[in-house]
Design a protein around this motif. Sequence first.
Motif, mmCIF file in Angstrom:
data_model
loop_
_atom_site.group_PDB
_atom_site.id
_atom_site.type_symbol
_atom_site.label_atom_id
_atom_site.label_comp_id
_atom_site.label_asym_id
_atom_site.label_seq_id
_atom_site.Cartn_x
_atom_site.Cartn_y
_atom_site.Cartn_z
ATOM 1 N N VAL A 122 21.454 -8.284 24.269
ATOM 2 C CA VAL A 122 21.737 -6.970 24.710
ATOM 3 C C VAL A 122 23.036 -6.418 23.927
ATOM 4 O O VAL A 122 23.959 -7.008 24.129
ATOM 5 N N PRO A 123 22.874 -5.484 23.317
ATOM 6 C CA PRO A 123 24.026 -4.719 22.318
ATOM 7 C C PRO A 123 25.177 -4.655 23.351
ATOM 8 O O PRO A 123 25.100 -3.955 24.363
ATOM 9 N N GLY A 124 26.265 -4.913 22.970
ATOM 10 C CA GLY A 124 27.587 -4.568 23.588
ATOM 11 C C GLY A 124 27.981 -5.838 24.626
ATOM 12 O O GLY A 124 28.881 -5.955 25.214
ATOM 13 N N LYS A 174 33.701 -23.173 25.129
ATOM 14 C CA LYS A 174 34.463 -22.431 25.893
ATOM 15 C C LYS A 174 35.952 -21.935 25.515
ATOM 16 O O LYS A 174 36.561 -21.298 25.984
ATOM 17 N N ASP A 175 35.983 -22.438 24.305
ATOM 18 C CA ASP A 175 37.180 -21.854 23.547
ATOM 19 C C ASP A 175 36.856 -20.743 22.372
ATOM 20 O O ASP A 175 35.785 -20.726 21.883
ATOM 21 N N GLY A 176 37.745 -19.845 21.826
ATOM 22 C CA GLY A 176 37.314 -19.015 20.814
ATOM 23 C C GLY A 176 36.538 -17.822 21.280
ATOM 24 O O GLY A 176 36.610 -17.572 22.527
ATOM 25 N N PRO A 177 36.474 -16.807 20.318
ATOM 26 C CA PRO A 177 35.955 -15.427 20.722
ATOM 27 C C PRO A 177 34.894 -15.503 21.557
ATOM 28 O O PRO A 177 33.779 -16.190 21.336
ATOM 29 N N GLY A 178 34.840 -14.634 22.508
ATOM 30 C CA GLY A 178 33.563 -14.526 23.311
ATOM 31 C C GLY A 178 33.388 -15.685 24.560
ATOM 32 O O GLY A 178 32.351 -15.522 25.273
ATOM 33 N N SER A 179 34.337 -16.432 24.842
ATOM 34 C CA SER A 179 34.359 -17.505 25.465
ATOM 35 C C SER A 179 35.317 -17.528 26.745
ATOM 36 O O SER A 179 36.193 -16.348 26.696
ATOM 37 N N PRO A 180 35.287 -18.331 27.677
ATOM 38 C CA PRO A 180 36.487 -18.313 28.657
ATOM 39 C C PRO A 180 37.713 -18.273 28.248
ATOM 40 O O PRO A 180 38.665 -17.847 28.815
ATOM 41 N N ILE A 231 38.688 -9.273 37.315
ATOM 42 C CA ILE A 231 37.422 -10.021 36.429
ATOM 43 C C ILE A 231 36.044 -8.960 36.936
ATOM 44 O O ILE A 231 36.062 -8.992 38.356
ATOM 45 N N SER A 232 35.493 -8.580 36.310
ATOM 46 C CA SER A 232 33.946 -8.174 36.482
ATOM 47 C C SER A 232 33.024 -8.773 35.714
ATOM 48 O O SER A 232 33.428 -9.567 34.799
ATOM 49 N N LEU A 233 31.596 -8.467 35.964
ATOM 50 C CA LEU A 233 30.749 -8.906 35.146
ATOM 51 C C LEU A 233 30.547 -8.594 33.684
ATOM 52 O O LEU A 233 30.457 -8.939 32.904
ATOM 53 N N ARG A 234 31.563 -7.655 33.448
ATOM 54 C CA ARG A 234 31.602 -6.916 31.969
ATOM 55 C C ARG A 234 33.092 -7.426 31.110
ATOM 56 O O ARG A 234 33.053 -6.969 29.903
ATOM 57 N N THR A 235 33.649 -8.164 32.263
ATOM 58 C CA THR A 235 35.197 -8.475 31.387
ATOM 59 C C THR A 235 35.091 -9.376 30.170
ATOM 60 O O THR A 235 34.519 -10.344 30.507
ATOM 61 N N ARG A 236 35.359 -8.988 29.205
ATOM 62 C CA ARG A 236 35.711 -10.018 28.088
ATOM 63 C C ARG A 236 37.031 -10.493 28.035
ATOM 64 O O ARG A 236 37.253 -11.715 27.619
#
Length: 383
Positions: free
Chosen positions: A32-34, A57-63, A167-172
Motif C-alpha cells: 500500500v503506497p504510503g 524492531k529497530d531502525g526505520p519503519g519499526s517500533p 498513537i494512531s494506526l497511521r503513526t510512524r
Amino acid sequence: MTGWERRLYLSAHPFAYPLLRGLARRGPVVRVPGVGVVVNDAALARDVLMDGAAFRKDGPGSPGDLWTPVLGPSVLLNMEGEAHRALRRRLTDLFTPSYADALCARVLAGPLERLAGRLARGAVVDLVDTMRVMAGAVMSEVIGLEARSEDESRRLFEQGERVVSMISLRTRRLSPAQVARARAVLDPLGDIAAKAYAAGDEGTVMGRMRRLGLSEAEARGAAGAFFLTGTETVATLVPRLVALLHDTGRLDPGRLDPGIDLDRAIDEAMRVATPTPVMLRGVHAAATIGDVAVRPGDRVLIATHNCCRAYGPFDPDRPHPPELRRLWFGAGPHFCIGYPLAMAETRAVARTVLAAAPLKITHRRAARRVLIPTYARLEVRAV
C-alpha cells in the motif's frame, strides 16, 4: 462481529478502521503506497515475527521510530540481535505465572473484595472504571509506587492513556512536542522506579530487576515499557470479554454455563478485541512475504486485527489453530514478556465478575478516538 463490536472500532478509528478492513479483502499480503507492506494472514504474520534477521524492531519503519525517543534504546520494544537476547534472558524470570498470580492476589485483594460485594448487593458497576482502578493498582506495584487510593490509581491509568492516545494506526513517529509530553509523564515514573531499584527489595518488581542483573537505566526503561503496554491491554479487555459473553447469550439466566473455560474465553476475547491491532517491522534484508518481495527500507505493517478476525465471530468453544495462538502478544523472541501478568490480572477480575452471573448490561457507550477500541462505560448488575 456483533453490532456493538463494530461500533467500538468505528468510534475508535472512523477512517482508519474501514481502510484496514478493506485491505483484508485485497489478499494475504498487499503493498500500500504510503503505508507499507500489509500482512493480513496469521501464518505469514507469524513467519515475519519469527524472522528477526530480515524483519526488525529497530531502525526505520519499526517500533524503534516511535519509542526510542521516549523510552531510550534498551526496552525490548525497540531492540534486536544479541543485545535483545541478553536483556530478555535477564528478564525471563521476572513475571513467572506463579509470581504474577501472587502479585495480583496481593495487590487486588481489597479492590476485588469490594467489587464482589457491590455485585452481590445488586449494585450497578461500571466495569470500565473498575478496570482503570485495577490496572492502575497493579502498575503502581510494578513501578514501585506506594500503596495508592482508587483515585490515585485512576489518575495513573489516565497518564498512560494520554501517552498512548497520541498513537494512531497511521503513526510512524512522534513529533518533538509529543515526545516532550510523553517524557513529562514517564520521566517522573522512571525516577520512582529508579528509587525502588536502588532500594533493592527483592519483594518488589524493581528489586527483582536489580537481582536479575539489569542496570538502573534498563530497569527505568522496562518500567516505562510495562506502563505503556500493560495498562490499557488489560483494562480494555475485561469489559469487552463480559460484553461478548453477554451479547452471545452466555450470561443469560436460562443459558448460563457454569462450566465456562475462563482461560479459553479470555484467549477468544483477546482474538476478537486484538489488543495490538497492528504490529510494525522494518525490513533489513531482502525477503518475500507470501508472493510479495520486500527489500531493505520497506515498512511491514502486520494487520493483527485482520489476521485474527479471519477466524470468525466470538466463539470460546472453538480452539485456536497453531498459527493464530496468542498472535496479539507477538511470537518468537518478541513474545510479550508481560503475558503472565496480563493473564493473571485479567483472570482475577473476570473470575470475580463472572461469579456474580447471570449479569445484565444496563448501559454502555463506545470510547472515541482511542488506540485500542473499548468502552467509555459498561455498566452491569447481577440479575
